[in-house]
Design a protein around this motif. Structure first.
Motif, short mmCIF file in Angstrom:
data_model
loop_
_atom_site.label_atom_id
_atom_site.label_comp_id
_atom_site.label_asym_id
_atom_site.label_seq_id
_atom_site.Cartn_x
_atom_site.Cartn_y
_atom_site.Cartn_z
N ASN A 83 0.85 -1.19 0.00
CA ASN A 83 0.00 0.00 0.00
C ASN A 83 0.88 1.24 0.00
N ILE A 94 8.99 -2.02 -10.82
CA ILE A 94 8.46 -3.26 -10.22
C ILE A 94 8.81 -4.43 -11.13
N ASN A 103 0.60 -7.44 -5.17
CA ASN A 103 -0.67 -6.72 -5.24
C ASN A 103 -0.45 -5.38 -4.54
N ILE A 104 -0.59 -4.28 -5.32
CA ILE A 104 -0.29 -2.95 -4.80
C ILE A 104 -1.50 -2.04 -4.93
N ASP A 105 -1.89 -1.42 -3.84
CA ASP A 105 -2.93 -0.40 -3.88
C ASP A 105 -2.28 0.94 -3.57
N LEU A 107 0.02 3.20 -6.07
CA LEU A 107 1.38 3.14 -6.61
C LEU A 107 1.61 4.32 -7.52
N ILE A 130 1.38 -9.24 -11.45
CA ILE A 130 1.36 -7.93 -10.81
C ILE A 130 -0.07 -7.40 -10.92
N THR A 132 -2.18 -3.89 -9.69
CA THR A 132 -2.09 -2.60 -9.03
C THR A 132 -3.37 -1.80 -9.25
N THR A 133 -3.83 -1.17 -8.18
CA THR A 133 -4.98 -0.27 -8.24
C THR A 133 -4.51 1.10 -7.75
N PHE A 135 -3.18 3.47 -9.48
CA PHE A 135 -1.84 3.63 -10.05
C PHE A 135 -1.76 4.91 -10.86
N VAL A 154 -3.67 -3.43 -14.36
CA VAL A 154 -3.45 -2.05 -13.93
C VAL A 154 -4.80 -1.35 -13.85
N ASN A 155 -5.16 -0.88 -12.67
CA ASN A 155 -6.43 -0.18 -12.44
C ASN A 155 -7.61 -0.94 -13.04
#
Length: 176
Positions: A83, A94, A103-105, A107, A130, A132-133, A135, A154-155
């Motif tokens: 996060n 990344i 899993n990234i919220d 970025l 990967i 990510t949200t 982003f 991505v998103n």
């Protein structure tokens, strides 16, 4: 710092001016919160800020700036939940490889050569993922290199693999 086969918690710290990888986690489990990484991998601009192998890690509020190679390198069946990650001035922001997932919220990637790389490097492992949200990016040369069978979302949108050329070959060719 190299942490091997251990549980750990790193909070409110800074890793700066490292000669090679700043923080190397091997087969460990833990969390990293409110940490700054800067000027990682000074020797031949070849080190990572955070190199994770065979580990389970939670990241929260991490800033990575002036990265020699990869800001976050995740490999060998690692799982990372993150996060609020901010990456500036990296070769690769990344990289997820070898059956690993991140899993990234939240970025942000800025002023970097490559945003995302997902691929299989070692034959004993499989593809990587990967997700990510929330982003955002600015001034990223190539947003992604994605090997077939690996995944990048991505998103909420799945990204199509970029080519049959292996991502490492493509990344390394850009720095010759």
């Amino acid at each position: 710092l190299n942490i091997i086969r251990s549980n750990f918690s790193i909070e409110t710290s800074m890793f700066a001016h490292s000669f090679a990888d700043a923080l190397d986690l091997d087969f460990s489990n833990g969390s990293i919160t409110n940490v700054i990484f800067k000027n990682c991998g000074a020797k031949d601009r070849n080190g990572d800020c955070l190199d994770i192998s065979g580990s389970r890690v939670k990241l929260n509020n991490i800033n990575l700036n002036k990265v020699g190679d990869k800001a976050l390198s995740i490999g060998e069946n690692s799982s990372v939940i993150a996060n609020n990650i901010n990456i500036t001035n990296a070769k690769v922001a990344i990289a997820s490889k070898d059956s690993s997932e991140i899993n990234i919220d939240g970025l942000s990637i800025r002023d970097s050569s490559f945003g995302f790389a997902a691929y299989q490097k070692k034959k004993e492992f499989g593809p990587a993922s990967i997700i990510t949200t929330n982003f955002s990016s600015e001034s990223v040369g190539t947003l992604y290199v994605l090997e077939e069978d690996s995944s990048l979302i991505v998103n909420g949108s799945a990204i199509v693999p970029s080519s049959k050329v292996h991502p490492l070959d493509r990344i390394e060719a850009s720095f010759r």
